[in-house]
Design a protein around this motif. Structure first.
Motif, PDB file in Angstrom:
ATOM      1  N   VAL A 190       0.824  -1.208   0.000  1.00 17.93           N
ATOM      2  CA  VAL A 190       0.000   0.000   0.000  1.00 17.93           C
ATOM      3  C   VAL A 190       0.860   1.262   0.000  1.00 17.93           C
ATOM      4  O   VAL A 190       0.485   2.276  -0.584  1.00 17.93           O
ATOM      5  CB  VAL A 190      -0.972  -0.017   1.197  1.00 17.93           C
ATOM      6  CG1 VAL A 190      -1.678   1.299   1.386  1.00 17.93           C
ATOM      7  CG2 VAL A 190      -1.986  -1.137   1.021  1.00 17.93           C
ATOM      8  N   VAL A 191       2.023   1.209   0.624  1.00 10.92           N
ATOM      9  CA  VAL A 191       2.915   2.369   0.677  1.00 10.92           C
ATOM     10  C   VAL A 191       3.856   2.386  -0.527  1.00 10.92           C
ATOM     11  O   VAL A 191       4.018   3.417  -1.188  1.00 10.92           O
ATOM     12  CB  VAL A 191       3.725   2.377   1.992  1.00 10.92           C
ATOM     13  CG1 VAL A 191       4.778   3.465   1.982  1.00 10.92           C
ATOM     14  CG2 VAL A 191       2.793   2.532   3.180  1.00 10.92           C
ATOM     15  N   GLY A 192       4.466   1.265  -0.819  1.00 15.53           N
ATOM     16  CA  GLY A 192       5.522   1.209  -1.822  1.00 15.53           C
ATOM     17  C   GLY A 192       5.064   1.301  -3.268  1.00 15.53           C
ATOM     18  O   GLY A 192       5.716   1.963  -4.087  1.00 15.53           O
ATOM     19  N   LEU A 193       3.960   0.644  -3.594  1.00 15.20           N
ATOM     20  CA  LEU A 193       3.532   0.637  -4.999  1.00 15.20           C
ATOM     21  C   LEU A 193       3.143   2.026  -5.502  1.00 15.20           C
ATOM     22  O   LEU A 193       3.590   2.426  -6.582  1.00 15.20           O
ATOM     23  CB  LEU A 193       2.400  -0.377  -5.196  1.00 15.20           C
ATOM     24  CG  LEU A 193       2.150  -0.807  -6.630  1.00 15.20           C
ATOM     25  CD1 LEU A 193       3.401  -1.387  -7.277  1.00 15.20           C
ATOM     26  CD2 LEU A 193       1.012  -1.814  -6.687  1.00 15.20           C
TER      27      LEU A 193
ATOM     28  N   ALA B  85      10.948   0.883 -16.193  1.00 13.39           N
ATOM     29  CA  ALA B  85      11.363   0.142 -15.000  1.00 13.39           C
ATOM     30  C   ALA B  85      10.210   0.032 -14.001  1.00 13.39           C
ATOM     31  O   ALA B  85       9.970  -1.043 -13.433  1.00 13.39           O
ATOM     32  CB  ALA B  85      12.566   0.814 -14.349  1.00 13.39           C
ATOM     33  N   ALA B  86       9.489   1.120 -13.781  1.00 13.68           N
ATOM     34  CA  ALA B  86       8.355   1.091 -12.852  1.00 13.68           C
ATOM     35  C   ALA B  86       7.259   0.152 -13.351  1.00 13.68           C
ATOM     36  O   ALA B  86       6.627  -0.555 -12.553  1.00 13.68           O
ATOM     37  CB  ALA B  86       7.795   2.492 -12.648  1.00 13.68           C
ATOM     38  N   SER B  87       7.041   0.114 -14.650  1.00  8.74           N
ATOM     39  CA  SER B  87       6.045  -0.797 -15.219  1.00  8.74           C
ATOM     40  C   SER B  87       6.425  -2.250 -14.988  1.00  8.74           C
ATOM     41  O   SER B  87       5.603  -3.066 -14.559  1.00  8.74           O
ATOM     42  CB  SER B  87       5.883  -0.557 -16.723  1.00  8.74           C
ATOM     43  OG  SER B  87       5.283   0.676 -16.964  1.00  8.74           O
ATOM     44  N   VAL B  88       7.670  -2.572 -15.249  1.00  8.26           N
ATOM     45  CA  VAL B  88       8.140  -3.951 -15.074  1.00  8.26           C
ATOM     46  C   VAL B  88       8.110  -4.346 -13.596  1.00  8.26           C
ATOM     47  O   VAL B  88       7.629  -5.430 -13.235  1.00  8.26           O
ATOM     48  CB  VAL B  88       9.554  -4.119 -15.675  1.00  8.26           C
ATOM     49  CG1 VAL B  88      10.162  -5.452 -15.300  1.00  8.26           C
ATOM     50  CG2 VAL B  88       9.505  -3.955 -17.183  1.00  8.26           C
ATOM     51  N   ILE B  89       8.593  -3.460 -12.736  1.00 12.85           N
ATOM     52  CA  ILE B  89       8.602  -3.757 -11.296  1.00 12.85           C
ATOM     53  C   ILE B  89       7.173  -3.867 -10.766  1.00 12.85           C
ATOM     54  O   ILE B  89       6.850  -4.777  -9.991  1.00 12.85           O
ATOM     55  CB  ILE B  89       9.407  -2.701 -10.522  1.00 12.85           C
ATOM     56  CG1 ILE B  89      10.885  -2.792 -10.901  1.00 12.85           C
ATOM     57  CG2 ILE B  89       9.222  -2.858  -9.019  1.00 12.85           C
ATOM     58  CD1 ILE B  89      11.718  -1.619 -10.407  1.00 12.85           C
TER      59      ILE B  89
ATOM     60  N   VAL C 270       4.274   4.873  -4.426  1.00 17.32           N
ATOM     61  CA  VAL C 270       5.534   5.623  -4.510  1.00 17.32           C
ATOM     62  C   VAL C 270       6.277   5.244  -5.783  1.00 17.32           C
ATOM     63  O   VAL C 270       6.781   6.103  -6.509  1.00 17.32           O
ATOM     64  CB  VAL C 270       6.404   5.380  -3.258  1.00 17.32           C
ATOM     65  CG1 VAL C 270       7.809   5.924  -3.451  1.00 17.32           C
ATOM     66  CG2 VAL C 270       5.750   5.998  -2.034  1.00 17.32           C
ATOM     67  N   LEU C 271       6.324   3.963  -6.077  1.00 18.65           N
ATOM     68  CA  LEU C 271       6.989   3.481  -7.287  1.00 18.65           C
ATOM     69  C   LEU C 271       6.309   4.017  -8.542  1.00 18.65           C
ATOM     70  O   LEU C 271       6.974   4.578  -9.428  1.00 18.65           O
ATOM     71  CB  LEU C 271       6.996   1.948  -7.312  1.00 18.65           C
ATOM     72  CG  LEU C 271       7.486   1.307  -8.611  1.00 18.65           C
ATOM     73  CD1 LEU C 271       8.992   1.477  -8.733  1.00 18.65           C
ATOM     74  CD2 LEU C 271       7.082  -0.149  -8.663  1.00 18.65           C
ATOM     75  N   LEU C 272       5.000   3.866  -8.620  1.00 18.33           N
ATOM     76  CA  LEU C 272       4.283   4.221  -9.839  1.00 18.33           C
ATOM     77  C   LEU C 272       4.252   5.726 -10.091  1.00 18.33           C
ATOM     78  O   LEU C 272       4.441   6.184 -11.212  1.00 18.33           O
ATOM     79  CB  LEU C 272       2.861   3.656  -9.789  1.00 18.33           C
ATOM     80  CG  LEU C 272       2.761   2.132  -9.655  1.00 18.33           C
ATOM     81  CD1 LEU C 272       1.303   1.700  -9.584  1.00 18.33           C
ATOM     82  CD2 LEU C 272       3.484   1.417 -10.767  1.00 18.33           C
ATOM     83  N   VAL C 273       4.030   6.503  -9.040  1.00 17.76           N
ATOM     84  CA  VAL C 273       3.974   7.960  -9.187  1.00 17.76           C
ATOM     85  C   VAL C 273       5.380   8.550  -9.212  1.00 17.76           C
ATOM     86  O   VAL C 273       5.661   9.475  -9.974  1.00 17.76           O
ATOM     87  CB  VAL C 273       3.117   8.576  -8.059  1.00 17.76           C
ATOM     88  CG1 VAL C 273       3.157  10.094  -8.103  1.00 17.76           C
ATOM     89  CG2 VAL C 273       1.674   8.084  -8.169  1.00 17.76           C
ATOM     90  N   GLY C 274       6.270   8.012  -8.399  1.00 17.23           N
ATOM     91  CA  GLY C 274       7.640   8.516  -8.352  1.00 17.23           C
ATOM     92  C   GLY C 274       8.359   8.369  -9.680  1.00 17.23           C
ATOM     93  O   GLY C 274       9.147   9.244 -10.075  1.00 17.23           O
ATOM     94  N   ALA C 275       8.098   7.296 -10.399  1.00 18.55           N
ATOM     95  CA  ALA C 275       8.724   7.099 -11.708  1.00 18.55           C
ATOM     96  C   ALA C 275       8.297   8.185 -12.684  1.00 18.55           C
ATOM     97  O   ALA C 275       9.112   8.671 -13.481  1.00 18.55           O
ATOM     98  CB  ALA C 275       8.375   5.720 -12.259  1.00 18.55           C
ATOM     99  N   ALA C 276       7.035   8.583 -12.612  1.00 22.43           N
ATOM    100  CA  ALA C 276       6.554   9.640 -13.510  1.00 22.43           C
ATOM    101  C   ALA C 276       7.251  10.961 -13.206  1.00 22.43           C
ATOM    102  O   ALA C 276       7.629  11.697 -14.125  1.00 22.43           O
ATOM    103  CB  ALA C 276       5.040   9.787 -13.384  1.00 22.43           C
TER     104      ALA C 276
ATOM    105  N   ALA D 187       5.726  -7.147 -11.805  1.00 22.29           N
ATOM    106  CA  ALA D 187       6.347  -8.220 -11.015  1.00 22.29           C
ATOM    107  C   ALA D 187       5.771  -8.253  -9.601  1.00 22.29           C
ATOM    108  O   ALA D 187       5.520  -9.341  -9.046  1.00 22.29           O
ATOM    109  CB  ALA D 187       7.863  -8.040 -10.979  1.00 22.29           C
ATOM    110  N   VAL D 188       5.546  -7.094  -9.012  1.00 26.40           N
ATOM    111  CA  VAL D 188       4.950  -7.035  -7.669  1.00 26.40           C
ATOM    112  C   VAL D 188       3.531  -7.599  -7.703  1.00 26.40           C
ATOM    113  O   VAL D 188       3.133  -8.361  -6.818  1.00 26.40           O
ATOM    114  CB  VAL D 188       4.965  -5.586  -7.137  1.00 26.40           C
ATOM    115  CG1 VAL D 188       4.074  -5.428  -5.911  1.00 26.40           C
ATOM    116  CG2 VAL D 188       6.385  -5.155  -6.813  1.00 26.40           C
ATOM    117  N   SER D 189       2.769  -7.262  -8.725  1.00 27.63           N
ATOM    118  CA  SER D 189       1.408  -7.787  -8.858  1.00 27.63           C
ATOM    119  C   SER D 189       1.413  -9.307  -8.943  1.00 27.63           C
ATOM    120  O   SER D 189       0.648  -9.981  -8.247  1.00 27.63           O
ATOM    121  CB  SER D 189       0.738  -7.182 -10.091  1.00 27.63           C
ATOM    122  OG  SER D 189      -0.553  -7.724 -10.267  1.00 27.63           O
ATOM    123  N   VAL D 190       2.277  -9.843  -9.769  1.00 30.79           N
ATOM    124  CA  VAL D 190       2.385 -11.302  -9.900  1.00 30.79           C
ATOM    125  C   VAL D 190       2.857 -11.918  -8.587  1.00 30.79           C
ATOM    126  O   VAL D 190       2.305 -12.928  -8.130  1.00 30.79           O
ATOM    127  CB  VAL D 190       3.331 -11.676 -11.064  1.00 30.79           C
ATOM    128  CG1 VAL D 190       3.634 -13.169 -11.069  1.00 30.79           C
ATOM    129  CG2 VAL D 190       2.729 -11.251 -12.397  1.00 30.79           C
TER     130      VAL D 190
END
Length: 163
Positions: A114-117, A139-143, A119-125, A146-149
């Motif tokens: 809930v915290v990290g995803l 990179a954010a898309s791939v990560i 940050v990853l998705l918005v921070g990459a933008a 991978a987190v979803s899977v």
């Protein structure tokens, strides 16, 4: 304690309590079970697309598409995702009799998600906006995918362990 005029022995009472606990654990396991596979795929694709689309929205200048097109895509994919989320929840409730619940999932796994995803998705933008390099978005898309899977696999294992 009496049932139909019959007195239960202490062993029978303990057994009844153990059965009750087993039913509670089974209900918790059902509500922690992963999404239907079609929704898991939808969720993974949404998480993979979000950084790229959001990157297009926050880009300084038009990047691949005009900013308004990116905003339209963002609104459309979010609306589709939310509609499919509602369908998945309704389908799950009809199939199992249990509503989808997040409170039964282990906090040590869900809190970082809930915290990290986000940050990853918005921070990459924002990193893309500052640097102009789309590698952040990819990179954010791939990560994110991978987190979803990974979480899907973890929830499958959780369900199998508790069922």
């Amino acid at each position: 304690m009496e049932t139909n005029g019959v007195r239960l022995t202490p062993e029978q009472a303990r057994s009844a309590l153990a059965d009750t606990e087993h039913v509670r654990a089974s209900a918790a396991a059902l509500s922690a079970t992963p999404w239907p596979n079609w929704f898991f795929i939808t969720l993974t694709l949404y998480v993979a697309a979000l950084p790229i689309v959001y990157g297009g929205v926050v880009a300084d200048s038009d990047w691949l598409l005009p900013g308004s097109a990116w905003m339209g895509i963002m609104l459309a994919i979010t609306a589709v995702y939310l509609a499919l989320f509602a369908v998945a929840g309704k389908e799950w409730r009809a199939k199992t009799g249990v509503a989808l619940r997040f409170d039964v999932l282990p906090k040590r796994a869900t809190v970082p998600l809930v915290v990290g995803l986000p940050v990853l998705l918005v921070g990459a933008a924002f990193a893309f906006r500052v640097t102009g390099r789309p590698v952040w978005l990819i990179a954010a898309s791939v990560i994110g995918a991978a987190v979803s899977v990974g979480f899907h696999v973890a929830f499958v294992r959780l369900h199998r362990k508790t069922a």
